[in-house]
Enzyme design. Structure first.
Site, PDB file in Angstrom:
ATOM      1  N   ILE A   1     -21.754   3.700 -17.953  1.00  0.00           N
ATOM      2  CA  ILE A   1     -22.092   2.829 -19.085  1.00  0.00           C
ATOM      3  C   ILE A   1     -23.221   3.472 -19.885  1.00  0.00           C
ATOM      4  O   ILE A   1     -24.294   3.739 -19.340  1.00  0.00           O
ATOM      5  CB  ILE A   1     -22.527   1.430 -18.595  1.00  0.00           C
ATOM      6  CG1 ILE A   1     -21.412   0.793 -17.753  1.00  0.00           C
ATOM      7  CG2 ILE A   1     -22.883   0.537 -19.784  1.00  0.00           C
ATOM      8  CD1 ILE A   1     -21.817  -0.507 -17.099  1.00  0.00           C
TER       9      ILE A   1
ATOM     10  N   GLY B   1     -30.238   8.292 -20.606  1.00  0.00           N
ATOM     11  CA  GLY B   1     -30.460   6.924 -20.155  1.00  0.00           C
ATOM     12  C   GLY B   1     -29.191   6.095 -20.089  1.00  0.00           C
ATOM     13  O   GLY B   1     -28.482   5.996 -21.071  1.00  0.00           O
ATOM     14  N   SER B   2     -28.899   5.478 -18.943  1.00  0.00           N
ATOM     15  CA  SER B   2     -27.606   4.832 -18.803  1.00  0.00           C
ATOM     16  C   SER B   2     -27.494   4.110 -17.462  1.00  0.00           C
ATOM     17  O   SER B   2     -28.490   3.898 -16.773  1.00  0.00           O
ATOM     18  CB  SER B   2     -26.502   5.890 -18.921  1.00  0.00           C
ATOM     19  OG  SER B   2     -26.884   7.063 -18.237  1.00  0.00           O
ATOM     20  N   ARG B   3     -26.241   3.763 -17.083  1.00  0.00           N
ATOM     21  CA  ARG B   3     -26.011   3.014 -15.850  1.00  0.00           C
ATOM     22  C   ARG B   3     -24.643   3.359 -15.284  1.00  0.00           C
ATOM     23  O   ARG B   3     -23.718   3.698 -16.033  1.00  0.00           O
ATOM     24  CB  ARG B   3     -26.071   1.506 -16.168  1.00  0.00           C
ATOM     25  CG  ARG B   3     -26.027   0.613 -14.958  1.00  0.00           C
ATOM     26  CD  ARG B   3     -26.173  -0.835 -15.403  1.00  0.00           C
ATOM     27  NE  ARG B   3     -24.956  -1.608 -15.230  1.00  0.00           N
ATOM     28  CZ  ARG B   3     -24.700  -2.754 -15.842  1.00  0.00           C
ATOM     29  NH1 ARG B   3     -25.545  -3.252 -16.716  1.00  0.00           N
ATOM     30  NH2 ARG B   3     -23.583  -3.396 -15.604  1.00  0.00           N
TER      31      ARG B   3
ATOM     32  N   MET C   1     -30.161   4.436 -14.610  1.00  0.00           N
ATOM     33  CA  MET C   1     -30.764   5.759 -14.741  1.00  0.00           C
ATOM     34  C   MET C   1     -31.705   5.770 -15.934  1.00  0.00           C
ATOM     35  O   MET C   1     -31.292   5.493 -17.066  1.00  0.00           O
ATOM     36  CB  MET C   1     -29.678   6.822 -14.943  1.00  0.00           C
ATOM     37  CG  MET C   1     -28.760   6.995 -13.749  1.00  0.00           C
ATOM     38  SD  MET C   1     -27.436   8.189 -14.098  1.00  0.00           S
ATOM     39  CE  MET C   1     -26.379   7.213 -15.162  1.00  0.00           C
TER      40      MET C   1
END
Length: 242
Positions: free
Chosen positions: A171, A201-203, A113
């Site tokens: 994450i 911002g991430s995953r 993301m």
């Protein structure tokens, strides 16, 4: 009897509107707006940039309505973003064991993301939250493979009515500084329900059971709660190695 080849009368039209802002983000929007307003009396030359920043913060925390597929034997995407990895990997230690996902390697689908994506995360499946495991860590670029082992993260395990357990992991990324959970162990959730959020911002990683086949490809964009990322007994999408 009305003719079946004519459209129904009085069909309403749908107009676009800005999605709601998730409650978790409203205080940040208010802070940004207050700073922009204050700049009018102090440094008015930066007012417009701060106004745009306020709209940017509001867009980051947007929480659009999603329509989740109701089909049996499918997993829906837990996050908006870009499919960056589809590969068989060893399970994280926190997801191993008889009370978790077992010991065998599983196919991991990773969704990255950016700051422009919706960051509200959703459960891929209907069931009961069995585990929520938070781990503090570093803030490496979430697109890196080692981020799944070193970054701040939070694991979920959801068990459906048939005993199937699905694991997925939030994450934190290079800019993200906090993972927020909306659920706890024992909660009942339905596929597509909001379960958490990662700021800036991430995953999200999803681990597919052995009899589920990925239905997405590298580089594809997903919509949380709507895109089907895996199907039980489905045919593999061309180009995916599992």
């Amino acid at each position: 009897m009305a003719s079946m080849d004519k459209p129904p009368l009085g069909t309403p039209t749908i107009k676009w509107r800005f999605p709601d802002i998730h409650p978790e983000g409203r205080k940040y929007v208010a802070i940004a707006a207050a700073i922009a307003l204050l700049s009018l009396f102090v440094f008015d030359f930066i007012t417009w940039p701060l106004v745009f920043l306020t709209f940017g913060v509001a867009a980051f925390f947007r929480d659009p309505i999603r329509v989740t597929p109701q089909a049996e034997g499918v997993l829906v995407a837990p996050a908006d973003g870009l499919i960056t990895m589809i590969q068989r990997v060893e399970l994280p230690p926190e997801l191993k064991g008889a009370q978790a996902l077992g010991e065998a390697p599983m196919v991991r689908v990773s969704i990255f993301m950016s700051v422009f994506d919706v960051h509200v995360n959703r459960t891929p499946i209907t069931g009961t939250i069995r585990h929520v495991i938070y781990i503090s860590g570093r803030f490496l670029n979430a697109d890196l493979d080692k981020a799944s082992e070193e970054n701040e993260r939070q694991h979920f395990i959801v068990e459906d009515k048939n005993g199937l357990r699905i694991g997925f992991t939030q994450i934190a990324g290079l800019v993200a500084r906090r993972i927020v959970s909306f659920t706890k162990p024992g909660d009942m959730v339905v596929a597509g329900q909001r379960v958490g959020l990662i700021r800036f911002g991430s995953r999200v990683d999803v681990f597919l059971p052995e009899d589920y086949v990925a239905q997405v490809t590298l580089g594809q964009r997903t919509i949380a709660g709507e895109t089907i990322i895996a199907k039980k007994g489905g045919a593999a999408v061309t180009g995916i190695s599992q």
